[in-house]
Design a protein around this motif. Sequence first.
Motif, mmCIF file in Angstrom:
data_model
loop_
_atom_site.group_PDB
_atom_site.id
_atom_site.type_symbol
_atom_site.label_atom_id
_atom_site.label_comp_id
_atom_site.label_asym_id
_atom_site.label_seq_id
_atom_site.Cartn_x
_atom_site.Cartn_y
_atom_site.Cartn_z
ATOM 1 N N HIS A 24 0.845 -1.197 0.000
ATOM 2 C CA HIS A 24 0.000 0.000 0.000
ATOM 3 C C HIS A 24 0.881 1.248 0.000
ATOM 4 O O HIS A 24 1.751 1.400 0.848
ATOM 5 N N PHE A 25 0.631 2.150 -0.939
ATOM 6 C CA PHE A 25 1.428 3.379 -1.029
ATOM 7 C C PHE A 25 0.996 4.378 0.047
ATOM 8 O O PHE A 25 1.816 4.986 0.720
ATOM 9 N N VAL A 26 -0.315 4.555 0.191
ATOM 10 C CA VAL A 26 -0.870 5.365 1.275
ATOM 11 C C VAL A 26 -1.776 4.452 2.090
ATOM 12 O O VAL A 26 -2.581 3.717 1.525
ATOM 13 N N GLU A 27 -1.623 4.489 3.400
ATOM 14 C CA GLU A 27 -2.519 3.710 4.253
ATOM 15 C C GLU A 27 -2.943 4.566 5.442
ATOM 16 O O GLU A 27 -2.097 5.113 6.153
ATOM 17 N N ILE A 28 -4.240 4.683 5.605
ATOM 18 C CA ILE A 28 -4.820 5.383 6.758
ATOM 19 C C ILE A 28 -5.487 4.335 7.622
ATOM 20 O O ILE A 28 -6.322 3.559 7.142
ATOM 21 N N ARG A 29 -5.098 4.301 8.900
ATOM 22 C CA ARG A 29 -5.561 3.240 9.791
ATOM 23 C C ARG A 29 -6.310 3.837 10.978
ATOM 24 O O ARG A 29 -5.736 4.562 11.787
ATOM 25 N N HIS A 30 -7.612 3.581 11.025
ATOM 26 C CA HIS A 30 -8.468 3.969 12.158
ATOM 27 C C HIS A 30 -8.339 5.467 12.480
ATOM 28 O O HIS A 30 -8.167 5.848 13.641
ATOM 29 N N ALA A 31 -8.424 6.292 11.449
ATOM 30 C CA ALA A 31 -8.279 7.740 11.624
ATOM 31 C C ALA A 31 -9.460 8.318 12.397
ATOM 32 O O ALA A 31 -10.622 8.095 12.042
ATOM 33 N N GLN A 32 -9.132 9.068 13.434
ATOM 34 C CA GLN A 32 -10.132 9.792 14.212
ATOM 35 C C GLN A 32 -9.662 11.237 14.372
ATOM 36 O O GLN A 32 -8.470 11.500 14.557
ATOM 37 N N LYS A 33 -10.613 12.155 14.287
ATOM 38 C CA LYS A 33 -10.279 13.559 14.467
ATOM 39 C C LYS A 33 -11.448 14.265 15.140
ATOM 40 O O LYS A 33 -12.591 14.198 14.670
ATOM 41 N N SER A 34 -11.146 14.933 16.233
ATOM 42 C CA SER A 34 -12.173 15.708 16.947
ATOM 43 C C SER A 34 -11.693 17.134 17.134
ATOM 44 O O SER A 34 -10.503 17.379 17.353
ATOM 45 N N PHE A 35 -12.629 18.053 17.025
ATOM 46 C CA PHE A 35 -12.401 19.447 17.400
ATOM 47 C C PHE A 35 -13.270 19.686 18.621
ATOM 48 O O PHE A 35 -14.470 19.933 18.495
#
Length: 256
Positions: A6-17
């Motif tokens: 995989h060239f780009v892998e995002i794993r379980h991304a979470q983002k809160s403001f």
Amino acid sequence: MTDPSHFVEIRHAQKSFGALEVLKDISLTVERGQIVGIIGSSGSGKSTLLRAINDLDPLTGGEVWLDGVQVNQKLSHRKYEKHINQMRQQVGMVFQHFNLFPHMTARENVTMAPLMLKGISKEEANTLAKEQLDKVGMLERIDYYPSQLSGGQKQRVAIARALAMKPKLMLFDEATSALDPELVEEVNLVMRKLAEEHMTMIIVTHEMDFAASVCDRVLFMDQGVVVEEGPPDVLFRNPTQPRTREFLRKHLEGAK
């Protein structure tokens, strides 16, 4: 470790403001040379996800990997600055509002980063600027200032600036949404040319026709999650999820 295929892998991304959860456990992969489109309503988390890839919007939780290296490593401030600068040199990003330096010509906008970050000579930088501006059809305006350019021309200079760093990955965040309709296609043509050259790209867009004709995969996001993804001919013609069908129906009605 991440899967090296995989060239780009995002794993379980979470983002809160604060209390607002913008990304909710998103995982996805992009292969080398693949073009992935991201669609969805305003506020669905598309731009936040894109900005997380080069840590412009650091994730609250999860990991981002690029070409086998974790982008959002937990490091001391000094080590992190060195690491993230190296990672960002591999990622070109084009924003909605161009972000050109108004006091610099097209040539100067394109050469500034290679001169500062790669330590090349002025002669090399000048050659590079001519190559990249020629690629986007802006060589004749190499010494124009942003105030002398149309919106489409500014965006093409912004693309040339990103390409001048020889990135492995290009990110486009609604690159045409601030343009008048007649200027959109001149920017899309540049992006189509990059697609023909097999540049790895992730494109946040509201243009369904463009996504359908250029992207290998399209992701539909809503309320911080990837609701559905697939090849554009499948997702646009036969979506399986009710939220996807509703979004596409509203978009088609709005386009009439």
